[in-house]
Write an enzyme that holds these catalytic residues in place. Structure first.
Site, PDB file in Angstrom:
ATOM      1  N   ARG A   1      -7.913   6.354  80.444  1.00 61.50           N
ATOM      2  CA  ARG A   1      -7.940   6.045  79.000  1.00 61.50           C
ATOM      3  C   ARG A   1      -7.629   4.572  78.712  1.00 61.50           C
ATOM      4  NH1 ARG A   1      -5.224  11.084  78.592  1.00 61.50           N
ATOM      5  NH2 ARG A   1      -6.714  12.725  78.056  1.00 61.50           N
TER       6      ARG A   1
ATOM      7  N   LYS B   1     -16.949  -6.379  73.264  1.00 61.53           N
ATOM      8  CA  LYS B   1     -18.071  -5.426  73.317  1.00 61.53           C
ATOM      9  C   LYS B   1     -18.345  -5.125  74.783  1.00 61.53           C
ATOM     10  CE  LYS B   1     -20.697  -6.272  69.093  1.00 61.53           C
ATOM     11  NZ  LYS B   1     -21.963  -6.780  68.515  1.00 61.53           N
TER      12      LYS B   1
ATOM     13  N   GLU C   1     -27.525 -19.324  73.372  1.00 62.71           N
ATOM     14  CA  GLU C   1     -26.383 -18.824  72.586  1.00 62.71           C
ATOM     15  C   GLU C   1     -25.539 -20.002  72.074  1.00 62.71           C
ATOM     16  OE1 GLU C   1     -26.244 -15.670  71.806  1.00 62.71           O
ATOM     17  OE2 GLU C   1     -27.240 -14.553  73.415  1.00 62.71           O
TER      18      GLU C   1
ATOM     19  N   LYS D   1     -16.958 -18.142  68.712  1.00 64.57           N
ATOM     20  CA  LYS D   1     -16.949 -16.689  68.924  1.00 64.57           C
ATOM     21  C   LYS D   1     -15.566 -16.126  68.588  1.00 64.57           C
ATOM     22  CE  LYS D   1     -18.598 -12.729  70.909  1.00 64.57           C
ATOM     23  NZ  LYS D   1     -19.545 -12.065  71.735  1.00 64.57           N
TER      24      LYS D   1
ATOM     25  N   GLU E   1     -17.343  -5.543  63.803  1.00 68.43           N
ATOM     26  CA  GLU E   1     -18.631  -5.811  63.152  1.00 68.43           C
ATOM     27  C   GLU E   1     -18.804  -5.041  61.851  1.00 68.43           C
ATOM     28  OE1 GLU E   1     -21.769  -6.639  66.009  1.00 68.43           O
ATOM     29  OE2 GLU E   1     -23.252  -6.005  64.535  1.00 68.43           O
TER      30      GLU E   1
ATOM     31  N   ARG F   1     -19.200 -10.430  61.691  1.00 66.52           N
ATOM     32  CA  ARG F   1     -19.587 -10.525  63.104  1.00 66.52           C
ATOM     33  C   ARG F   1     -21.097 -10.403  63.291  1.00 66.52           C
ATOM     34  NH1 ARG F   1     -16.513  -8.153  68.485  1.00 66.52           N
ATOM     35  NH2 ARG F   1     -18.118  -8.809  69.938  1.00 66.52           N
TER      36      ARG F   1
ATOM     37  N   ASN G   1     -25.601 -12.109  65.633  1.00 65.34           N
ATOM     38  CA  ASN G   1     -26.899 -11.562  66.051  1.00 65.34           C
ATOM     39  C   ASN G   1     -28.054 -12.474  65.628  1.00 65.34           C
ATOM     40  OD1 ASN G   1     -25.674  -9.266  67.156  1.00 65.34           O
ATOM     41  ND2 ASN G   1     -25.574  -8.297  65.147  1.00 65.34           N
TER      42      ASN G   1
ATOM     43  N   HIS H   1     -31.408 -12.443  67.354  1.00 69.79           N
ATOM     44  CA  HIS H   1     -31.444 -11.252  68.202  1.00 69.79           C
ATOM     45  C   HIS H   1     -32.376 -10.166  67.662  1.00 69.79           C
ATOM     46  CE1 HIS H   1     -28.075 -13.290  69.990  1.00 69.79           C
ATOM     47  NE2 HIS H   1     -27.866 -12.342  70.869  1.00 69.79           N
TER      48      HIS H   1
ATOM     49  N   HIS I   1     -34.697  -9.197  70.341  1.00 63.76           N
ATOM     50  CA  HIS I   1     -34.611  -7.895  71.017  1.00 63.76           C
ATOM     51  C   HIS I   1     -35.970  -7.206  71.078  1.00 63.76           C
ATOM     52  CE1 HIS I   1     -30.020  -7.136  70.519  1.00 63.76           C
ATOM     53  NE2 HIS I   1     -30.315  -7.633  71.696  1.00 63.76           N
TER      54      HIS I   1
ATOM     55  N   HIS J   1     -32.543 -12.568  78.470  1.00 62.34           N
ATOM     56  CA  HIS J   1     -32.022 -12.303  77.125  1.00 62.34           C
ATOM     57  C   HIS J   1     -31.961 -13.598  76.291  1.00 62.34           C
ATOM     58  CE1 HIS J   1     -29.498 -10.586  74.002  1.00 62.34           C
ATOM     59  NE2 HIS J   1     -28.616 -11.549  74.204  1.00 62.34           N
TER      60      HIS J   1
HETATM   61  P1  NAD Z   1     -26.351 -11.536  84.484  1.00 63.42           P
HETATM   62  O1  NAD Z   1     -25.016 -10.964  84.447  1.00 63.42           O
HETATM   63  O2  NAD Z   1     -27.479 -10.713  84.980  1.00 63.42           O
HETATM   64  O3  NAD Z   1     -26.273 -12.890  85.325  1.00 63.42           O
HETATM   65  C1  NAD Z   1     -27.452 -13.645  85.524  1.00 63.42           C
HETATM   66  C2  NAD Z   1     -27.707 -13.904  87.015  1.00 63.42           C
HETATM   67  O4  NAD Z   1     -26.888 -14.990  87.422  1.00 63.42           O
HETATM   68  C3  NAD Z   1     -27.358 -12.741  87.930  1.00 63.42           C
HETATM   69  O5  NAD Z   1     -28.271 -12.687  88.987  1.00 63.42           O
HETATM   70  C4  NAD Z   1     -25.972 -13.121  88.430  1.00 63.42           C
HETATM   71  O6  NAD Z   1     -25.636 -12.517  89.661  1.00 63.42           O
HETATM   72  C5  NAD Z   1     -26.126 -14.609  88.575  1.00 63.42           C
HETATM   73  N1  NAD Z   1     -24.903 -15.395  88.498  1.00 63.42           N
HETATM   74  C6  NAD Z   1     -23.884 -15.283  87.602  1.00 63.42           C
HETATM   75  N2  NAD Z   1     -23.004 -16.265  87.795  1.00 63.42           N
HETATM   76  C7  NAD Z   1     -23.446 -17.026  88.814  1.00 63.42           C
HETATM   77  C8  NAD Z   1     -22.974 -18.190  89.471  1.00 63.42           C
HETATM   78  N3  NAD Z   1     -21.890 -18.840  89.028  1.00 63.42           N
HETATM   79  N4  NAD Z   1     -23.685 -18.664  90.506  1.00 63.42           N
HETATM   80  C9  NAD Z   1     -24.826 -18.052  90.902  1.00 63.42           C
HETATM   81  N5  NAD Z   1     -25.351 -16.961  90.330  1.00 63.42           N
HETATM   82  C10 NAD Z   1     -24.658 -16.457  89.293  1.00 63.42           C
HETATM   83  O7  NAD Z   1     -26.812 -12.069  83.043  1.00 63.42           O
HETATM   84  P2  NAD Z   1     -26.002 -12.802  81.881  1.00 63.42           P
HETATM   85  O8  NAD Z   1     -27.006 -13.631  81.183  1.00 63.42           O
HETATM   86  O9  NAD Z   1     -24.768 -13.433  82.389  1.00 63.42           O
HETATM   87  O10 NAD Z   1     -25.567 -11.588  80.944  1.00 63.42           O
HETATM   88  C11 NAD Z   1     -26.534 -10.746  80.343  1.00 63.42           C
HETATM   89  C12 NAD Z   1     -25.870  -9.447  79.983  1.00 63.42           C
HETATM   90  O11 NAD Z   1     -24.817  -9.713  79.058  1.00 63.42           O
HETATM   91  C13 NAD Z   1     -26.795  -8.445  79.316  1.00 63.42           C
HETATM   92  O12 NAD Z   1     -26.576  -7.178  79.878  1.00 63.42           O
HETATM   93  C14 NAD Z   1     -26.363  -8.464  77.858  1.00 63.42           C
HETATM   94  O13 NAD Z   1     -26.562  -7.219  77.231  1.00 63.42           O
HETATM   95  C15 NAD Z   1     -24.903  -8.788  77.995  1.00 63.42           C
HETATM   96  N6  NAD Z   1     -24.302  -9.422  76.806  1.00 63.42           N
HETATM   97  C16 NAD Z   1     -23.162  -8.890  76.336  1.00 63.42           C
HETATM   98  C17 NAD Z   1     -22.546  -9.463  75.232  1.00 63.42           C
HETATM   99  C18 NAD Z   1     -21.256  -8.909  74.750  1.00 63.42           C
HETATM  100  O14 NAD Z   1     -20.792  -9.317  73.683  1.00 63.42           O
HETATM  101  N7  NAD Z   1     -20.631  -8.018  75.473  1.00 63.42           N
HETATM  102  C19 NAD Z   1     -23.109 -10.586  74.629  1.00 63.42           C
HETATM  103  C20 NAD Z   1     -24.272 -11.121  75.154  1.00 63.42           C
HETATM  104  C21 NAD Z   1     -24.886 -10.528  76.252  1.00 63.42           C
HETATM  105  N1  GLY Z   2     -22.961 -10.924  71.112  1.00 56.58           N
HETATM  106  C1  GLY Z   2     -22.742 -10.445  69.800  1.00 56.58           C
HETATM  107  C2  GLY Z   2     -21.358  -9.988  69.538  1.00 56.58           C
HETATM  108  O1  GLY Z   2     -20.510 -10.103  70.387  1.00 56.58           O
HETATM  109  O2  GLY Z   2     -21.067  -9.502  68.499  1.00 56.58           O
END
Ligand code: NAD
Ligand code: GLY
Length: 365
Positions: free
Chosen positions: A123, A145, A187, A231, A241, A245, A249, A252, A256, A269
């Site tokens: 939990r 998130k 971003e 942020k 949100e 918040r 987006n 997005h 999306h 993305h």
């Molecule tokens: P990702 O996590 O797939 O990373 C991108 C690539 O870079 C991967 O292959 C990873 O292994 C590699 N990588 C990461 N750091 C590295 C480093 N220092 N050196 C070499 N390679 C490295 O993609 P991302 O763009 O980091 O994240 C996208 C994800 O984040 C999506 O799933 C999206 O939905 C999510 N997201 C979440 C939020 C949130 O608020 N929680 C906001 C935006 C995006």
């Molecule tokens: N990436 C959008 C949010 O965190 O609300």
């Protein structure tokens, strides 16, 4: 250079975002100062772990943590419940307790999956974010998130669950592929448009933005500090949100739709967000909310970053319009768009008609 600390001022679960060169080596001591138990499980993927796992584990052990790790394969397609189940098995095996800590070392995929696993194991156990992609540093690791994908859609399963610490070591960006760096910059530009006009100006003043090695260390620090502050400001005022918040987006909504219609394989993305920001800006011009010169300035920044600005070939406008209806932000059947009003400010509108969307898209072929 200074080592800034930004506070995410949530009433229940405040925490800090620490930005420190080679901070990875101080991960354990930072965590120890927060009283995060005795056991720490590092969660990562092989791409990141091979580069930084040893250092992170050594830092945890040096501070007295009993450290273990759980790896799952690299890629958005592994942001699934199966990876969470694998984490539960590892947590059971390592006898993680309520007082133990889970550390996410990686990009947004690792951070989102790990946060959800931490939120649900026993939990909720302590959770620390060590983002390694630019996108995760400035966005995904902050704000709580967390979640995984369902076969029918992205991020459908999740929880709001705040980390106890976000530790950003900018030096790890040196190994991030250039294309991933640019996706993260989308971003950053977003924060400049919707929240921080000074950041926007600093980006405009930079000669080049399309590769990390073209940024001065000072500009990189400004990008990280200002984006994380933006942020943190927004999330502190509206954690779940309820209103404000949603401006995060920006870009997005159409982003999306395009990401989904290209099967999540053609565009990263951040690339889709760049396209979505161009579309939202055109809609704002059509609604007389902001002027064409601002639209041009935003476009110039996105182009300077080397991000795509056009609708990919083969993506049909009707399909985009239809897809908008399935957006998570649709309320009472009306699509809600975040639209810029001046550099550094945005508003939300549900008055965008299909015709306006089509006209905006026609300018982007
Ligand atoms: P990702 O996590 O797939 O990373 C991108 C690539 O870079 C991967 O292959 C990873 O292994 C590699 N990588 C990461 N750091 C590295 C480093 N220092 N050196 C070499 N390679 C490295 O993609 P991302 O763009 O980091 O994240 C996208 C994800 O984040 C999506 O799933 C999206 O939905 C999510 N997201 C979440 C939020 C949130 O608020 N929680 C906001 C935006 C995006
Ligand atoms: N990436 C959008 C949010 O965190 O609300």
């Amino acid at each position: 250079m200074t080592q800034p600390v930004i506070r995410v001022n949530l009433p229940q679960d405040p925490y800090e975002i620490a930005i420190a060169s080679d901070g990875l080596d101080r991960l354990g001591s930072w965590m120890k100062s927060l009283d995060l138990g005795k056991k720490a499980m590092l969660v990562s993927n092989p791409t990141v772990f091979d580069r930084y796992g040893k250092r992170a584990i050594a830092a945890l052990e040096a501070a007295g943590f009993e450290a273990s790790h759980y790896l799952f394969p690299d890629g958005e397609e592994y942001k699934t419940f199966d990876s969470v189940r694998g984490f539960y098995d590892a947590a059971l095996n390592e006898k993680l307790e309520r007082s133990s800590t889970v550390v996410a070392l990686g990009g947004g995929v690792v951070g989102d999956m790990t946060g959800f696993a931490a939120a649900t194991w026993l939990r909720g156990i302590h959770f620390v974010q060590v983002p390694t992609s630019l996108l995760a540093m400035v966005d995904a690791s902050i704000g709580g998130k967390t979640g995984v994908n369902h076969p029918q859609g992205k991020n459908l399963i999740g929880a709001f669950y705040q980390p106890r610490l976000v530790l950003i070591d900018p030096n790890v960006l040196k190994t991030l592929p250039d294309r991933e760096f640019r996706a993260g910059m989308a971003e950053v530009i977003k924060y400049g448009v919707i929240w921080d006009a000074e950041l926007f100006g600093q980006l405009e003043s930079a000669a080049k933005l399309d590769r990390l090695d073209q940024l001065s260390p000072e500009l990189l620090q400004e990008i990280l500090v200002r984006s994380c502050q933006a942020k943190a400001d927004v999330v502190s005022r509206d954690e779940k949100e309820a209103g404000l918040r949603a401006i995060l987006n920006y870009g997005h909504t159409i982003g999306h739709a395009v990401e989904s219609l290209t099967g999540y394989t053609e565009l990263l993305h951040g690339e889709a967000v760049g396209i979505g920001m161009v579309a939202a800006s055109r809609l704002a011009v059509a609604m007389d909310l902001w002027d064409r010169r601002c639209d041009d300035r935003q476009l110039a920044l996105i182009e300077k970053t080397g991000l795509p600005t056009r609708i990919p070939q083969g993506v049909d406008f009707d399909a985009i319009v239809a897809k908008l209806q399935t957006d998570k932000k649709v309320k009472d059947g009306r699509v809600r768009f975040v639209l810029p009003t001046e550099i550094g400010r945005a508003t939300i509108s549900d008055r965008i008609t299909e015709d306006l969307v089509r006209s905006a898209l026609e300018t982007m072929c």
